[in-house]
Motif scaffolding. Sequence first.
Motif, mmCIF file in Angstrom:
data_model
loop_
_atom_site.group_PDB
_atom_site.id
_atom_site.type_symbol
_atom_site.label_atom_id
_atom_site.label_comp_id
_atom_site.label_asym_id
_atom_site.label_seq_id
_atom_site.Cartn_x
_atom_site.Cartn_y
_atom_site.Cartn_z
ATOM 1 N N GLU A 190 0.833 -1.202 0.000
ATOM 2 C CA GLU A 190 0.000 0.000 0.000
ATOM 3 C C GLU A 190 0.868 1.252 0.000
ATOM 4 O OE1 GLU A 190 -3.518 -0.218 2.667
ATOM 5 O OE2 GLU A 190 -2.639 -2.141 3.287
ATOM 6 N N LEU A 191 0.579 2.146 -0.907
ATOM 7 C CA LEU A 191 1.361 3.364 -1.061
ATOM 8 C C LEU A 191 1.273 4.264 0.168
ATOM 9 C CD1 LEU A 191 3.126 4.959 -3.043
ATOM 10 C CD2 LEU A 191 1.030 5.971 -3.974
ATOM 11 N N VAL B 101 3.326 1.122 9.207
ATOM 12 C CA VAL B 101 2.462 2.188 9.734
ATOM 13 C C VAL B 101 1.884 2.995 8.580
ATOM 14 C CG1 VAL B 101 3.710 2.386 11.914
ATOM 15 C CG2 VAL B 101 4.442 3.759 9.967
ATOM 16 N N ARG B 102 0.696 3.535 8.826
ATOM 17 C CA ARG B 102 0.075 4.416 7.837
ATOM 18 C C ARG B 102 0.887 5.689 7.746
ATOM 19 N NH1 ARG B 102 -4.298 5.484 4.871
ATOM 20 N NH2 ARG B 102 -5.047 7.633 4.764
ATOM 21 N N TRP B 103 1.129 6.167 6.495
ATOM 22 C CA TRP B 103 2.001 7.323 6.297
ATOM 23 C C TRP B 103 1.604 8.028 5.001
ATOM 24 C CZ3 TRP B 103 5.964 8.003 9.986
ATOM 25 C CH2 TRP B 103 6.755 9.146 9.798
ATOM 26 N N PRO C 133 8.679 5.381 13.712
ATOM 27 C CA PRO C 133 7.877 5.757 14.873
ATOM 28 C C PRO C 133 7.825 4.677 15.943
ATOM 29 C CG PRO C 133 6.452 5.223 13.031
ATOM 30 C CD PRO C 133 7.850 5.216 12.502
ATOM 31 N N CYS C 134 8.295 3.475 15.617
ATOM 32 C CA CYS C 134 8.260 2.374 16.586
ATOM 33 C C CYS C 134 9.612 2.145 17.256
ATOM 34 C CB CYS C 134 7.782 1.099 15.903
ATOM 35 S SG CYS C 134 6.092 1.205 15.258
ATOM 36 N N CYS C 135 10.681 1.980 16.457
ATOM 37 C CA CYS C 135 11.992 1.708 17.050
ATOM 38 C C CYS C 135 12.909 2.927 17.041
ATOM 39 C CB CYS C 135 12.665 0.537 16.342
ATOM 40 S SG CYS C 135 13.234 0.898 14.651
ATOM 41 N N GLU C 136 12.491 3.997 16.361
ATOM 42 C CA GLU C 136 13.203 5.284 16.309
ATOM 43 C C GLU C 136 14.489 5.244 15.496
ATOM 44 O OE1 GLU C 136 13.695 6.704 20.280
ATOM 45 O OE2 GLU C 136 11.528 7.060 20.555
ATOM 46 N N ALA C 137 14.762 4.147 14.813
ATOM 47 C CA ALA C 137 15.953 4.084 13.958
ATOM 48 C C ALA C 137 15.739 4.963 12.730
ATOM 49 C CB ALA C 137 16.214 2.645 13.540
ATOM 50 N N GLY D 122 17.021 6.026 8.648
ATOM 51 C CA GLY D 122 17.635 5.464 7.458
ATOM 52 C C GLY D 122 17.088 4.107 7.059
ATOM 53 N N LEU D 123 16.034 3.631 7.734
ATOM 54 C CA LEU D 123 15.528 2.294 7.460
ATOM 55 C C LEU D 123 14.086 2.286 6.948
ATOM 56 C CD1 LEU D 123 16.951 0.377 10.564
ATOM 57 C CD2 LEU D 123 17.900 0.496 8.249
ATOM 58 N N MET D 124 13.466 3.455 6.887
ATOM 59 C CA MET D 124 12.079 3.515 6.437
ATOM 60 C C MET D 124 12.008 3.428 4.917
ATOM 61 S SD MET D 124 10.424 3.684 9.242
ATOM 62 C CE MET D 124 8.770 4.249 8.836
ATOM 63 N N ARG D 125 11.021 2.673 4.402
ATOM 64 C CA ARG D 125 10.856 2.495 2.963
ATOM 65 C C ARG D 125 9.368 2.392 2.644
ATOM 66 N NH1 ARG D 125 11.503 -3.466 0.641
ATOM 67 N NH2 ARG D 125 9.638 -2.722 -0.424
ATOM 68 N N PRO D 126 8.996 2.599 1.381
ATOM 69 C CA PRO D 126 7.598 2.409 1.014
ATOM 70 C C PRO D 126 7.149 0.971 1.297
ATOM 71 C CG PRO D 126 8.785 3.563 -0.728
ATOM 72 C CD PRO D 126 9.813 3.068 0.246
ATOM 73 N N HIS D 127 5.908 0.816 1.739
ATOM 74 C CA HIS D 127 5.361 -0.522 1.995
ATOM 75 C C HIS D 127 4.755 -1.054 0.704
ATOM 76 C CE1 HIS D 127 3.752 -3.931 4.068
ATOM 77 N NE2 HIS D 127 2.491 -3.578 3.886
ATOM 78 N N VAL D 128 5.617 -1.254 -0.271
ATOM 79 C CA VAL D 128 5.205 -1.800 -1.565
ATOM 80 C C VAL D 128 6.102 -2.988 -1.885
ATOM 81 C CG1 VAL D 128 4.323 0.406 -2.429
ATOM 82 C CG2 VAL D 128 6.697 -0.231 -2.876
ATOM 83 N N VAL D 129 5.553 -3.917 -2.637
ATOM 84 C CA VAL D 129 6.309 -5.101 -3.038
ATOM 85 C C VAL D 129 7.042 -4.789 -4.331
ATOM 86 C CG1 VAL D 129 6.158 -7.509 -3.756
ATOM 87 C CG2 VAL D 129 4.682 -6.653 -1.918
ATOM 88 N N TRP D 130 8.359 -4.836 -4.280
ATOM 89 C CA TRP D 130 9.170 -4.567 -5.456
ATOM 90 C C TRP D 130 9.494 -5.881 -6.178
ATOM 91 C CZ3 TRP D 130 12.443 -1.014 -1.895
ATOM 92 C CH2 TRP D 130 11.893 0.277 -1.900
#
Length: 241
Positions: free
Chosen positions: A117-118, A130-132, A143-147, A149-157
């Motif tokens: 989901e985009l 998470v919804r974004w 927003p969960c682990c606070e790291a 550089g690790l966030m990415r789109p929740h899409v299947v590449w």
Amino acid sequence: MSNANAARAVVVLTGAGISAESGLGTFRDVDGIWTKHPLEDLATPEGFARNPDFVQGFYNARRAQLKESEPNAAHLALARLEAALQAAGHSFTLITQNVDNLHQAAGSQNVLHMHGELLKVRCGGCNAVVRWPGDISTATPCPCCEATGLMRPHVVWFGEMPLHMDEIERAIDKASLFVSIGTSGNVYPAAGYVRMARMAGARTVELNLEPSEGASLFQDTRYGPASEVVPAWVDEVMATL
């Protein structure tokens, strides 16, 4: 098998063609957004690893475009069908290859996004989803682990496993009616679902702008713009409930 019998367990598969009339581009559009850069740069884990800022910017732009898009008559018709089937005690499962939220915006409830989901993002560290609806960047903290550089789109590449596979296979195995809408029929595993449905004894219907690569596997075919053929077909099914 009549539509009346087939309506007991309906499974619908949708592809990019159903959202094209809402202004969202497809992979096959000439000079569309997906043709301006190689897909391996935009839609693979390797492309994201090479240039995360570029990929994040591309998907940020797609989220912004989605905010300007609205469900069309095809999306609305499927939501109407789902409500009618459920009211009559039948089941309805909507499997979509699309990452937009137009089915939900139209009112559909039981939607399985096999390609993600985009409007959601995923952390590569803790795997939180998470919804974004806004922008993300390489500096965006999870927003969960606070790291960072690790966030990415929740899409299947390309090269990644589609989502909800077990649920999808269970739904198709129980289907008495399988309908494919707006998909080219050349991307697996979705392209194989019509054969799976036929093996399960379901009646198969294709609603598309033009015949897909697997058109011969469908027992009933209707061709034309999704905003026309889908509502017309839904009216036929609802008349049998």
